[in-house]
Design an enzyme around this catalytic site. Sequence first.
Site, PDB file in Angstrom:
ATOM      1  N   MET A   1      -1.752  10.366  -9.259  1.00 44.00           N
ATOM      2  CA  MET A   1      -2.681   9.335  -9.563  1.00 44.00           C
ATOM      3  C   MET A   1      -2.039   7.966  -9.670  1.00 44.00           C
ATOM      4  O   MET A   1      -2.739   6.993  -9.677  1.00 44.00           O
ATOM      5  CB  MET A   1      -3.430   9.769 -10.808  1.00 44.00           C
ATOM      6  CG  MET A   1      -4.147   8.782 -11.621  1.00 44.00           C
ATOM      7  SD  MET A   1      -3.266   7.809 -12.823  1.00 44.00           S
ATOM      8  CE  MET A   1      -1.910   8.734 -13.353  1.00 44.00           C
ATOM      9  N   PRO A   2      -0.728   7.855  -9.679  1.00 44.36           N
ATOM     10  CA  PRO A   2      -0.177   6.502  -9.669  1.00 44.36           C
ATOM     11  C   PRO A   2      -0.609   5.730  -8.423  1.00 44.36           C
ATOM     12  O   PRO A   2      -0.698   6.284  -7.332  1.00 44.36           O
ATOM     13  CB  PRO A   2       1.337   6.734  -9.660  1.00 44.36           C
ATOM     14  CG  PRO A   2       1.515   8.096 -10.230  1.00 44.36           C
ATOM     15  CD  PRO A   2       0.328   8.868  -9.761  1.00 44.36           C
ATOM     16  N   LEU A   3      -0.904   4.468  -8.621  1.00 43.98           N
ATOM     17  CA  LEU A   3      -1.239   3.561  -7.533  1.00 43.98           C
ATOM     18  C   LEU A   3      -0.038   2.670  -7.308  1.00 43.98           C
ATOM     19  O   LEU A   3       0.429   2.008  -8.232  1.00 43.98           O
ATOM     20  CB  LEU A   3      -2.463   2.722  -7.904  1.00 43.98           C
ATOM     21  CG  LEU A   3      -2.819   1.559  -6.987  1.00 43.98           C
ATOM     22  CD1 LEU A   3      -3.186   2.053  -5.592  1.00 43.98           C
ATOM     23  CD2 LEU A   3      -3.956   0.744  -7.588  1.00 43.98           C
TER      24      LEU A   3
ATOM     25  N   THR B   1       0.950   1.386 -10.979  1.00 40.54           N
ATOM     26  CA  THR B   1      -0.038   1.507 -12.056  1.00 40.54           C
ATOM     27  C   THR B   1      -0.204   2.994 -12.297  1.00 40.54           C
ATOM     28  O   THR B   1      -0.479   3.756 -11.369  1.00 40.54           O
ATOM     29  CB  THR B   1      -1.383   0.866 -11.667  1.00 40.54           C
ATOM     30  OG1 THR B   1      -1.166  -0.507 -11.314  1.00 40.54           O
ATOM     31  CG2 THR B   1      -2.377   0.946 -12.812  1.00 40.54           C
TER      32      THR B   1
END
Length: 129
Positions: A1-3, A72
């Site tokens: 899920m990190p952007l 993020t």
Amino acid sequence: MPLLRFDLIEGRTEEEIKTLLDASHSAMVQAFNVPERDRYQIVHQHRAHEMIIEDTGLGFERSKHVVVISVTSKQRTEEQKQKLYELLVQELGEKCGIQPNDIMINIVTNGDADWSFGLGEAQFLTGKL
């Protein structure tokens, strides 16, 4: 899920960018233990005069190959973050030929309510993730 957002000086080929993204994802999977298909990457290319990336007084120079990686992510441990920094430098060095002094990384932390992967809902809050 990190952007992950990548800010680069324009001029890299499509293949060079793909290699950069693949190498970065490999580091992310290893450091943060995310699933292989948990991949969100955006590249922004800039003219050289649009990026001023200095060394904060650490005494090294940057080149036209500088890469700024903004991550993020949900909360991670200091150990995970340090591992990510090390693995990104290693992977980008080995696979892309980018020098350690040309890699700048920052991590912004957020929580479950800060993510919607679509459909107008926060999947971490609904229990779908």
